[in-house]
Design an enzyme around this catalytic site. Structure first.
Site, PDB file in Angstrom:
ATOM      1  N   SER A 196      23.354  88.470  10.819  1.00  0.00           N
ATOM      2  CA  SER A 196      24.564  88.120  10.085  1.00  0.00           C
ATOM      3  C   SER A 196      24.626  86.657   9.647  1.00  0.00           C
ATOM      4  CB  SER A 196      25.802  88.449  10.942  1.00  0.00           C
ATOM      5  OG  SER A 196      25.807  87.696  12.145  1.00  0.00           O
ATOM      6  N   GLY A 232      23.813  87.806  18.086  1.00  0.00           N
ATOM      7  CA  GLY A 232      24.237  88.806  19.064  1.00  0.00           C
ATOM      8  C   GLY A 232      23.360  90.042  19.030  1.00  0.00           C
ATOM      9  N   GLY A 233      22.647  90.227  17.894  1.00  0.00           N
ATOM     10  CA  GLY A 233      21.722  91.352  17.763  1.00  0.00           C
ATOM     11  C   GLY A 233      20.613  90.987  16.792  1.00  0.00           C
ATOM     12  N   GLY A 234      20.175  89.715  16.881  1.00  0.00           N
ATOM     13  CA  GLY A 234      19.144  89.222  15.959  1.00  0.00           C
ATOM     14  C   GLY A 234      19.710  88.417  14.810  1.00  0.00           C
ATOM     15  N   SER A 235      20.973  88.014  14.899  1.00  0.00           N
ATOM     16  CA  SER A 235      21.664  87.425  13.741  1.00  0.00           C
ATOM     17  C   SER A 235      21.181  86.052  13.299  1.00  0.00           C
ATOM     18  CB  SER A 235      23.170  87.375  13.988  1.00  0.00           C
ATOM     19  OG  SER A 235      23.702  88.671  13.894  1.00  0.00           O
ATOM     20  N   LYS A 252      27.344  78.282  10.143  1.00  0.00           N
ATOM     21  CA  LYS A 252      27.833  79.619   9.816  1.00  0.00           C
ATOM     22  C   LYS A 252      29.363  79.633   9.865  1.00  0.00           C
ATOM     23  CE  LYS A 252      26.955  84.323  11.652  1.00  0.00           C
ATOM     24  NZ  LYS A 252      26.242  85.020  12.741  1.00  0.00           N
TER      25      LYS A 252
END
Length: 530
Positions: A213, A234-237, A136
């Site tokens: 993301s 960090g939130g399902g990325s 990434k």
């Protein structure tokens, strides 16, 4: 704020002291002297006969590449030439795939030729030698620009690798480039309309988002460009795009894999993890990347990563926790597939235990406060200096973040203490918690998204529903594809376990893969080994 209940913390009185970093000391485990070395387990997994041929299509994974290299059918150099041709094709196709946003032919060939020489001289470095991977854009990778999904960062080529990039080079992997991402990791669709990135397409349907993301990472793996990609979560990325693109995504325990050299957007919620074509491949990559890093302060006291019992013939003795009220908050098609997958795990000897996940609404809001406040703090100079170069959605998210106060942040971290304690109690009675991965399938891309982006807070909140607990408390999570919607879009189940127990996730994940009766071929797919 009002529509999403984000001021909830202000009405609560939480006596617990705050936990600002969800780092958990490793429990004392009995020394299983008979426990196999991870490399022995990996050998067992890669030597196992593949039965995927009976299902028609199957993704090409690490094992397929190794078979080609070891038999002499293909060399890493030939594979690299194929990849370069495919990357050129991706950019010219309509619409362009936009999975890999920076790549360099010379770099790819250099790594591939070194790997080819090692195979010729029978001195390979690991089972990732010659395996194509991408990282990434959030990671520093020499010689690419560290843009992190923006147009204003990374003005110069990178001169130093992130720890994970360095480690992948050391084991002989071929880094084929850096992958697209949601700008600064601020959303879950992967929608990034700026000039350097554009919107990555879902290989199962180019008119749908990949999820974010780590959007390009999931698209690259699902489209066959590489069997392994590295993302941050960090939130399902990692887990949302893996789910939307029908591949496997693993979020390690907080601190398990080093974040050094990635942009520290949120220091308390982000974990690193692989996106792969199979659970076996995720286990291989995990076993290589999971270890303490002196350059990264968290996870220095982690226990040794194992793959214990991963090859057990069944799931006897395992207790799978399910909070059915929480589990059922998803679309009917998702629920139906996930319920059947749970029954499949039961048929292999596991028992399902009803558990209650308390204060999930409080945990949801507290996670949002933590991640957005930390991002807002880190990006304060950017927000002031580069506001007009940011996507509209990023501006809105960071503006929303500025509404949270220091009191909100402290209260959210008091909630974290409670949520972690609840989980400790739950994991004393069960080995894991099962949920659907995402409550819906990948959303559609509209014409306006290509120009101005997409900002839909209710979708963002909903897509993270089953993800946030893992990020907020630091526990590991694995998503495995289990089927498809009537529209042909992938559906996945999530397994979460206690801190540092990735091994049980991988053991269950391996069995979960057998549930899906067939793997559908993505409509955009490159067979690099053909």
């Amino acid at each position: 704020m009002r529509m999403n209940n984000f001021s909830l913390m202000r009405s609560l009185d939480i006596p617990e002291d705050p936990t600002f970093i969800p780092e958990v000391a490793a429990g004392v485990t009995e020394d299983k002297s008979e426990a196999k070395n991870p490399s022995d387990v990996i050998k067992q997994l890669t030597d196992a006969r593949s039965d995927s041929a009976r299902n028609g299509f199957s993704f090409k994974g690490i094992k397929d590449y190794l078979e080609c290299y070891r038999s002499g059918k293909l060399t890493p150099s030939q594979v690299a030439k194929n990849i370069i041709a495919m990357l050129e094709d991706c950019d010219k196709s309509t619409p362009p795939l936009r999975a890999i946003v920076q790549w360099d032919q010379e770099q790819i060939m250099q790594m591939a030729e070194a790997s080819t020489a090692r195979y010729r001289n029978k001195c390979t470095l690991s089972c990732l030698d010659g395996i194509p991977v991408c990282l990434k854009e959030e990671f520093k990778v020499v010689p690419y620009r560290h843009r992190v999904g923006t147009v204003y960062l990374g003005s110069q080529p990178e001169t130093e690798d992130a720890t994970v990039a360095k480690k992948l080079r050391e084991v002989g992997a071929i880094i084929i480039g850096v992958s697209n991402m949601h700008e600064l990791g601020t959303g879950t669709t992967g929608c990034n309309p700026n000039r350097y990135h554009k919107i990555p397409r879902n290989p199962y349907n180019a008119n749908h988002f990949t999820g974010g993301s780590s959007s390009g990472s999931a698209a690259a793996v699902a489209a066959g460009l590489c069997p392994v990609a590295i993302g941050t979560d960090g939130g399902g990325s990692v887990r949302i795009p893996a789910s939307f693109c029908g591949v496997v995504g693993l979020k390690g325990t907080f601190g398990r894999i080093s974040c050094h050299g990635s942009l520290p957007l949120s220091y308390s919620t982000v974990s690193v993890g692989p996106i792969c074509t199979s659970v076996t491949d995720a286990a291989i990559v995990y076993s290589i990347l999971a270890e303490p890093d002196l350059l990264y302060p968290y996870g220095l006291k982690q226990p040794k990563a194992t793959l214990s019992d991963m090859c057990a013939p069944d799931l006897k003795g395992l207790k799978l926790g399910v909070d059915w009220t929480f589990f059922k908050a998803c679309d009917a098609e998702i629920l139906s597939a996930c319920e059947k997958a749970v029954k499949h795990l039961q048929s292999l000897g596991a028992s399902v235990v009803e558990v209650s996940l308390p204060e999930m609404e409080e945990a949801r809001v507290a996670h949002v406060i933590c991640i957005l406040s930390e991002m807002r703090d880190f990006l304060q100079p950017d927000f002031n200096k580069h506001f007009h170069e940011m996507n509209l959605e990023t501006r809105a998210s960071l503006a929303l973040a500025s509404q949270f106060t220091a009191l909100d942040y402290i209260k959210a971290n008091r909630q974290r203490t409670r949520s972690m304690r609840f989980l400790q109690e739950i994991f004393s009675t069960v080995n894991c918690i099962l949920t659907p991965a995402v409550p819906c399938t990948a959303p559609r891309i509209y014409e306006s998204d290509l120009l101005t982006g997409s900002s839909d807070m209710s979708f963002t909140v909903r897509s993270m529903r089953f993800m946030q607990l893992g990020n907020f408390t630091g526990i590991p999570g694995l998503v495995v594809p289990i089927g498809y919607s009537t529209a042909g879009l992938p559906i996945s189940l999530q397994v979460m376990a206690k801190w540092w127990d990735e091994a049980v996730l991988l053991r269950i994940g391996l069995k979960l893969e057998q549930f899906r009766d067939q793997t559908k071929k993505p409509s955009i797919y490159y067979d690099i080994l053909a």
